[in-house]
Design an enzyme around this catalytic site. Structure first.
Site, PDB file in Angstrom:
ATOM      1  N   TYR A  30       0.831  -1.206   0.000  1.00 26.19           N
ATOM      2  CA  TYR A  30       0.000   0.000   0.000  1.00 26.19           C
ATOM      3  C   TYR A  30       0.869   1.262   0.000  1.00 26.19           C
ATOM      4  CZ  TYR A  30      -3.524   3.300   1.837  1.00 26.19           C
ATOM      5  OH  TYR A  30      -4.361   4.364   2.036  1.00 26.19           O
ATOM      6  N   LYS A  72       0.897   4.094  -2.915  1.00 26.86           N
ATOM      7  CA  LYS A  72       0.529   5.474  -2.618  1.00 26.86           C
ATOM      8  C   LYS A  72       1.679   6.437  -2.885  1.00 26.86           C
ATOM      9  CE  LYS A  72      -3.774   5.056  -1.388  1.00 26.86           C
ATOM     10  NZ  LYS A  72      -4.831   5.554  -2.305  1.00 26.86           N
TER      11      LYS A  72
END
Length: 303
Positions: free
Chosen positions: A171, A175
């Protein structure tokens, strides 16, 4: 309905729940006609349902707004292209794209398997790139036809992309990639009348209320709900509106009642020998520079 987005058309990905739902409702409240995209998957990306997107559409219509549902998979070229087509077919134009869709598959790095890495990178990073690419192609064609748009893209990063987050290597990498994509898109698309910015929100969603249960807990009755996703949406609406003219290539943190302009990587202390360092010299110099530098911010979840 009138407001700062009156006359504009916005497409929001992952808009069936959480932040995306809040953004779609807030855009509609400010006069935008909204394409509500959601695949209707579980928090880990499993399954699919048209229900969440349609429910948000019905909420918008019940409040006097205009909206249509789109349940295509925006991590595929076909699905992303159909999202842009849904805006053009339903409303005749597209002015703003809010990239928000995502899910989590958290693991410590030594336990993170390849499928979970690929799945999270696909939905977050590829799921930003493909809608952005198809929207940009439309706006470029408009500009070349002499109809330069006043278009906006709002991407969704995270504090995990800015600082890293323990147990979220996939993640955090996705991001962080979104931030790089935002900067490149802002530089490339400005000539076509497109502004591109990113937000790093903190709010209570399916993804955060378990991972950060304590900080995301709902407040006592009557207290300000600092982690409500609706707190982030006003900034997203403004960045999607014509009012945000000349703001591009920027990253904002948004949570509760706070908005912060993030300043990113900047040169800090430096030393130049004018010739090649030896390893020992490089190490000694690096330590001196680190001593003069601002302390590193802690990774989320680090002990």
């Amino acid at each position: 309905m009138t407001g700062i987005c009156t006359g504009r058309v916005a497409a929001v990905t992952g808009a069936g729940r959480g932040l995306g739902r809040a953004h779609a409702l807030a855009l509609a409240a400010e006069g935008a006609r909204v394409v509500v995209n959601d695949l209707g998957v579980a928090a880990d990306g499993a399954g699919a349902s048209a229900g969440p997107a349609q429910q948000v559409v019905e909420e918008i219509r019940a409040r006097g707004g205009e909206a249509v549902a789109h349940t295509g998979d925006i991590t595929t070229g076909e699905g992303a292209a159909s999202l842009i087509a849904a805006a053009l077919d339903s409303f005749g134009r597209l002015d703003s794209l809010v990239n928000n869709a995502g899910f989590l598959r958290d693991r410590m790095l030594v336990n993170l398997d390849e499928d979970d890495w690929d799945a999270v990178l696909r939905v977050h990073l590829k799921g930003h790139f493909l809608p952005l690419r198809h929207a940009a192609a439309h706006w470029r064609a408009e500009a070349k036809a002499g109809r330069t748009p006043d278009a906006r893209i709002v991407n969704t990063s995270s504090g995990a992309g800015l600082l890293g987050s323990v147990g979220q290597g996939n993640y955090s990498a996705a991001k962080a990639g979104i931030l790089g994509l935002t900067l490149v898109a802002a530089a490339e698309l400005g000539r076509y009348g497109v502004q591109v910015n990113a937000i790093a929100p903190a709010a209570r969603t399916r993804m955060t209320e378990q991972t950060f249960a304590d900080s995301m807990a709902a407040p006592a009755e009557g207290e300000f709900d600092a982690m409500a996703p609706e707190n982030v949406s006003p900034l997203v609406v403004w960045l999607s509106a014509a009012d945000s003219a000349h703001v591009t290539g920027r990253v904002f943190e948004a949570e509760a009642g706070r908005i912060t302009v993030m300043e990113g990587w900047r040169p800090g202390p430096t030393a130049d020998k004018g010739a090649r360092w030896t390893p020992a010299e490089a190490g000694e110099t690096a330590r001196k520079l680190l001593a003069a530098a601002e302390p590193a911010q802690a990774v989320y979840g680090a002990p």
